[in-house]
Design an enzyme around this catalytic site. Structure first.
Site, PDB file in Angstrom:
ATOM      1  N   THR A   1       0.828  -1.201   0.000  1.00 34.78           N
ATOM      2  CA  THR A   1       0.000   0.000   0.000  1.00 34.78           C
ATOM      3  C   THR A   1       0.868   1.259   0.000  1.00 34.78           C
ATOM      4  OG1 THR A   1      -0.205  -0.303   2.394  1.00 34.78           O
ATOM      5  CG2 THR A   1      -2.002  -1.074   1.040  1.00 34.78           C
TER       6      THR A   1
ATOM      7  N   TYR B   1     -15.517  -5.215  -3.935  1.00 37.49           N
ATOM      8  CA  TYR B   1     -16.833  -5.651  -3.474  1.00 37.49           C
ATOM      9  C   TYR B   1     -16.792  -5.802  -1.959  1.00 37.49           C
ATOM     10  CZ  TYR B   1     -17.077  -6.826  -8.410  1.00 37.49           C
ATOM     11  OH  TYR B   1     -17.038  -6.764  -9.769  1.00 37.49           O
TER      12      TYR B   1
ATOM     13  N   TYR C   1      -2.732 -10.634   4.228  1.00 31.85           N
ATOM     14  CA  TYR C   1      -2.611  -9.210   4.548  1.00 31.85           C
ATOM     15  C   TYR C   1      -3.944  -8.721   5.101  1.00 31.85           C
ATOM     16  CZ  TYR C   1      -0.894  -4.394   3.775  1.00 31.85           C
ATOM     17  OH  TYR C   1      -0.470  -3.086   3.924  1.00 31.85           O
TER      18      TYR C   1
ATOM     19  N   LYS D   1       0.420 -10.398   7.822  1.00 29.74           N
ATOM     20  CA  LYS D   1       0.712  -9.010   8.154  1.00 29.74           C
ATOM     21  C   LYS D   1      -0.586  -8.376   8.620  1.00 29.74           C
ATOM     22  CE  LYS D   1       2.053  -4.426   6.701  1.00 29.74           C
ATOM     23  NZ  LYS D   1       2.284  -3.466   5.607  1.00 29.74           N
TER      24      LYS D   1
END
Length: 326
Positions: free
Chosen positions: A49, A113, A143, A173
């Protein structure tokens, strides 16, 4: 140091420099990876990210990983985030990264979604990816980042995947920001490698068996993070939290990725590093100059071994202090 340590592992969710064509700037990225490793980081997470990975094409991520490995960066010190919307794209990225010999691949559920996705649907998503990668060497890190994906990775999903694919699920994570949830994962899945994305949770969670952190702040305060993680007890580690929080407050004046890139750009005297991918935008110049100058003053106030910036370099302008060429 080959591979990643099993304890006090500091991985940086590295920001990705991009050119005017909005593609990864491979030479700048490779140079920055080397700098961060030299400053005490154990490994690098690519295209997460913080690295703006979901905004990069599959081809660009494949080519950039190849360039990083070809430059001599040990793939065993790299985790590659393979998030995308089509399962076929995710499988291609995961297959390529696994074949390159990376430590593992990192994957959160896609965010297109959000409403009505059940635990079974989340399980089916990961199942579809693993079955299509078709690599026994695949090491998948789940994640958990519901603030972005809108879809939690529950303990039930972890258990089902771990039982269905023993040895394939390497760890988790957790960027959910709930230390209690992270501790539950550490204790319930002690055979997996659990990382936190929340730097402030590191001191106490390391004492419970946390492997380490994959974090964004490592981009701009790697030495402080390294010193904190190397302390012998949770009590000693907690003493560094006020320092980390005070630096994070400065960065939090704006969106994290443009703020971090502004600091990196100043540290390298390289304005190209400020560029971000749409829909993100650079920080306006006056705000940016204040942020960079204040972050420099904050870093200069740290103990010498914790400083990540160069405070002896000549200024580049009358407003902003030049930072370290690490």
């Amino acid at each position: 140091m080959p591979g990643l340590p099993t304890h006090a592992c500091l991985m940086v969710a590295i920001a990705t420099p991009v050119g005017r064509d909005l593609r990864p700037d491979q030479p700048r990225l490779i140079a920055r990876i080397r700098q961060l490793l030299d400053m005490g980081c154990d490994g690098i997470a690519l295209f997460g990210t913080t690295g703006e990975g979901p905004a990069l094409t599959v081809a660009d991520r494949v080519e950039t990983l190849d360039a990083v490995v070809a430059a001599g960066i040990d793939p065993a010190r790299i985790v590659v985030s393979v998030g995308a919307l089509p399962v076929a794209d995710i499988a291609r990225l995961a297959r390529h990264a696994t074949d390159a010999g990376v430590e593992g691949v990192l994957l959160m559920p896609p965010c297109a979604y959000r409403d009505g996705i059940t635990e079974d649907g989340t399980f089916r998503f990961f199942e579809a990816v693993i079955d299509r990668v078709e690599r026994s060497a695949l090491r998948l890190y789940l994640y958990h980042f519901p603030g972005i994906s809108g879809v939690p990775i529950t303990a039930g999903v972890v258990r089902r995947l771990d039982e269905r694919y023993p040895g394939t699920i390497a760890g988790i994570k957790d960027s959910g920001g709930d230390a209690d949830y992270t501790e539950m994962l550490v204790r319930r899945f002690s055979h997996l490698s659990i990382f936190t994305g929340s730097e402030v949770d590191v001191p106490d969670l390391m004492a419970t068996g946390l492997r380490g952190t994959i974090c964004g702040l490592g981009n701009v305060m790697p030495r402080l993070m390294r010193v904190m993680m190397d302390q012998p007890t949770a009590f000693d580690r907690r003493a560094f939290l006020p320092l980390i929080l005070s630096g994070d407050v400065i960065l939090s004046r704006g969106p994290f990725i443009p703020s971090a890139k502004s600091v990196v750009a100043a540290s390298l005297n390289d304005p190209e590093w400020r560029r971000v991918l749409p829909p993100l935008a650079e920080i306006p110049i006056l705000e940016r100059d204040r942020l960079v100058a204040d972050f420099d003053r904050w870093d200069a106030s740290l103990p010498a071994e914790c400083q990540s910036l160069d405070h002896d370099a000549p200024p580049t302008s009358g407003k902003v202090v030049s930072l370290r060429r690490a």
